[in-house]
Design a protein around this motif. Structure first.
Motif, PDB file in Angstrom:
ATOM      1  N   UNK A  78      81.319  70.888  73.673  1.00  0.00           N
ATOM      2  CA  UNK A  78      80.493  70.250  74.700  1.00  0.00           C
ATOM      3  C   UNK A  78      79.005  70.387  74.397  1.00  0.00           C
ATOM      4  N   UNK A  79      78.548  69.731  73.343  1.00  0.00           N
ATOM      5  CA  UNK A  79      77.122  69.726  73.019  1.00  0.00           C
ATOM      6  C   UNK A  79      76.422  68.645  73.827  1.00  0.00           C
ATOM      7  N   UNK A  80      76.893  67.426  73.715  1.00  0.00           N
ATOM      8  CA  UNK A  80      76.374  66.303  74.509  1.00  0.00           C
ATOM      9  C   UNK A  80      77.577  65.410  74.796  1.00  0.00           C
ATOM     10  N   UNK A  81      78.162  65.611  75.964  1.00  0.00           N
ATOM     11  CA  UNK A  81      79.476  65.023  76.248  1.00  0.00           C
ATOM     12  C   UNK A  81      79.523  64.407  77.639  1.00  0.00           C
ATOM     13  N   UNK A  82      80.234  63.292  77.751  1.00  0.00           N
ATOM     14  CA  UNK A  82      80.549  62.691  79.044  1.00  0.00           C
ATOM     15  C   UNK A  82      82.054  62.784  79.242  1.00  0.00           C
ATOM     16  N   UNK A  83      82.457  63.348  80.372  1.00  0.00           N
ATOM     17  CA  UNK A  83      83.875  63.462  80.713  1.00  0.00           C
ATOM     18  C   UNK A  83      84.205  62.447  81.801  1.00  0.00           C
ATOM     19  N   UNK A  84      85.251  61.653  81.576  1.00  0.00           N
ATOM     20  CA  UNK A  84      85.719  60.668  82.551  1.00  0.00           C
ATOM     21  C   UNK A  84      87.133  61.041  82.981  1.00  0.00           C
ATOM     22  N   UNK A  85      87.370  61.141  84.271  1.00  0.00           N
ATOM     23  CA  UNK A  85      88.718  61.396  84.775  1.00  0.00           C
ATOM     24  C   UNK A  85      89.030  60.451  85.928  1.00  0.00           C
ATOM     25  N   UNK A  86      90.312  60.158  86.107  1.00  0.00           N
ATOM     26  CA  UNK A  86      90.737  59.233  87.162  1.00  0.00           C
ATOM     27  C   UNK A  86      92.062  59.692  87.747  1.00  0.00           C
ATOM     28  N   UNK A  87      92.335  59.217  88.950  1.00  0.00           N
ATOM     29  CA  UNK A  87      93.659  59.405  89.534  1.00  0.00           C
ATOM     30  C   UNK A  87      93.934  58.236  90.471  1.00  0.00           C
ATOM     31  N   UNK A  88      95.123  57.652  90.340  1.00  0.00           N
ATOM     32  CA  UNK A  88      95.469  56.468  91.130  1.00  0.00           C
ATOM     33  C   UNK A  88      96.671  56.722  92.021  1.00  0.00           C
ATOM     34  N   UNK A  89      96.635  56.145  93.218  1.00  0.00           N
ATOM     35  CA  UNK A  89      97.780  56.140  94.119  1.00  0.00           C
ATOM     36  C   UNK A  89      97.751  54.830  94.900  1.00  0.00           C
ATOM     37  N   UNK A 127      81.295  63.386  84.538  1.00  0.00           N
ATOM     38  CA  UNK A 127      80.477  64.595  84.373  1.00  0.00           C
ATOM     39  C   UNK A 127      79.743  64.533  83.034  1.00  0.00           C
ATOM     40  N   UNK A 128      78.500  64.982  83.034  1.00  0.00           N
ATOM     41  CA  UNK A 128      77.726  65.074  81.796  1.00  0.00           C
ATOM     42  C   UNK A 128      77.529  66.546  81.454  1.00  0.00           C
ATOM     43  N   UNK A 129      77.860  66.895  80.211  1.00  0.00           N
ATOM     44  CA  UNK A 129      77.734  68.272  79.742  1.00  0.00           C
ATOM     45  C   UNK A 129      76.728  68.314  78.599  1.00  0.00           C
ATOM     46  N   UNK A 130      75.809  69.231  78.697  1.00  0.00           N
ATOM     47  CA  UNK A 130      74.827  69.449  77.631  1.00  0.00           C
ATOM     48  C   UNK A 130      74.816  70.931  77.281  1.00  0.00           C
ATOM     49  N   UNK A 131      75.048  71.227  76.006  1.00  0.00           N
ATOM     50  CA  UNK A 131      75.060  72.615  75.525  1.00  0.00           C
ATOM     51  C   UNK A 131      75.970  73.514  76.367  1.00  0.00           C
ATOM     52  N   UNK A 132      77.142  72.969  76.714  1.00  0.00           N
ATOM     53  CA  UNK A 132      78.135  73.761  77.419  1.00  0.00           C
ATOM     54  C   UNK A 132      77.949  73.871  78.917  1.00  0.00           C
ATOM     55  N   UNK A 203      78.669  54.725  88.026  1.00  0.00           N
ATOM     56  CA  UNK A 203      78.634  56.188  88.072  1.00  0.00           C
ATOM     57  C   UNK A 203      77.814  56.740  86.906  1.00  0.00           C
ATOM     58  N   UNK A 204      77.959  56.151  85.733  1.00  0.00           N
ATOM     59  CA  UNK A 204      77.152  56.578  84.589  1.00  0.00           C
ATOM     60  C   UNK A 204      75.664  56.381  84.878  1.00  0.00           C
ATOM     61  N   UNK A 205      75.330  55.240  85.490  1.00  0.00           N
ATOM     62  CA  UNK A 205      73.921  54.970  85.822  1.00  0.00           C
ATOM     63  C   UNK A 205      73.385  56.009  86.797  1.00  0.00           C
ATOM     64  N   UNK A 206      74.248  56.492  87.709  1.00  0.00           N
ATOM     65  CA  UNK A 206      73.815  57.493  88.680  1.00  0.00           C
ATOM     66  C   UNK A 206      73.435  58.812  88.010  1.00  0.00           C
ATOM     67  N   UNK A 207      73.994  59.073  86.823  1.00  0.00           N
ATOM     68  CA  UNK A 207      73.624  60.298  86.100  1.00  0.00           C
ATOM     69  C   UNK A 207      72.771  59.957  84.873  1.00  0.00           C
ATOM     70  N   UNK A 208      72.090  58.795  84.993  1.00  0.00           N
ATOM     71  CA  UNK A 208      71.085  58.370  83.997  1.00  0.00           C
ATOM     72  C   UNK A 208      71.650  58.135  82.603  1.00  0.00           C
TER      73      UNK A 208
END
Length: 222
Positions: A78-89, A127-132, A203-208
């Motif tokens: 997780x140096x410079x990472x974007x995590x995407x997760x979803x759940x559907x019902x 979620x955006x992760x930078x340097x862990x 959502x990505x735009x909301x976290x720049x």
């Protein structure tokens, strides 16, 4: 495609085992790494009993993000990472329906929902992760109306026998055998496939993060 880098500086991680979600993102220009979460969804659903439906699917997506972020950080990636997760019902007849798992349950559900309209709810978390460290996070639910055909018993039973609806939310697909049994939708079609591209972009735009910065240039055809 001018301006699209061969390899973006930010790694995208998809926290889902769904091949359809992965295919949607790949077709849309991303090349995510897949890290499947180990969230106990049934236990979390018990905890969330009585909560609003959109909150339930969003919380499930957030819980998956928690698990995936922890795994990615522990692995040192997780140096410079974007995590995407979803759940559907599927919300239909006032109740939430997940994966039926067995043909008998799939048949029962289809007989209950044929000729009616349900709403596929897909919770998303980014979620955006930078340097862990998680430096930004946002989440929301997308809802799309699904109009189910008035399929006869024989068709429902043969559909269940294909195995396709057993491990998908609401016991149907839009891009497989199930597409024959859907009369129409109102809303975002990519959300019905499990991940809403328009909502992920917002959502990505909301976290720049500009989604175009995550695109990978297509390989020239031979």
């Amino acid at each position: 495609m001018t301006g699209v880098p061969a390899l973006p500086s930010t790694t995208v991680v998809l926290g889902s085992a769904s091949p359809t979600r992965l295919r949607v993102l790949r077709m849309a220009g991303l090349r995510p790494t897949v890290v499947v979460s180990d969230v106990d969804e049934d236990a979390l659903l018990d905890e969330l009993a009585g909560a609003p439906s959109d909150e339930i699917v969003t919380r499930l997506a957030e819980a998956k993000a928690d698990a995936v972020v922890a795994a990615v950080v522990a692995d040192g990636r997780a140096v410079d990472t974007v995590v995407l997760t979803c759940d559907s019902m599927l919300l239909i007849n006032g109740e939430l329906a997940g994966k039926p798992h067995t043909p008998d349950v799939a048949v029962e559900r289809w007989k209950a929902m044929r000729g009616s309209t349900g709403h596929l709810l897909t919770g998303h978390c980014v979620r955006k992760i930078v340097e862990g460290e998680t430096v930004a996070s946002t989440s929301r639910c997308e809802s799309t109306a699904i109009h189910f055909s008035d399929a006869p018993d024989e068709v429902i039973e043969r559909y269940a026998a294909t195995g396709e609806p057993l491990e998908v939310a609401g016991a149907f697909t839009l891009d497989g055998y199930g597409g024959w049994l859907i009369d129409g939708i109102d809303g975002d079609p990519s959300s019905v496939l499990g991940i809403s591209l328009p909502l992920v972009r917002k959502l990505l735009a909301e976290i720049n993060i500009n989604v175009t910065d995550l695109w990978i240039a297509p390989t020239p055809s031979s």
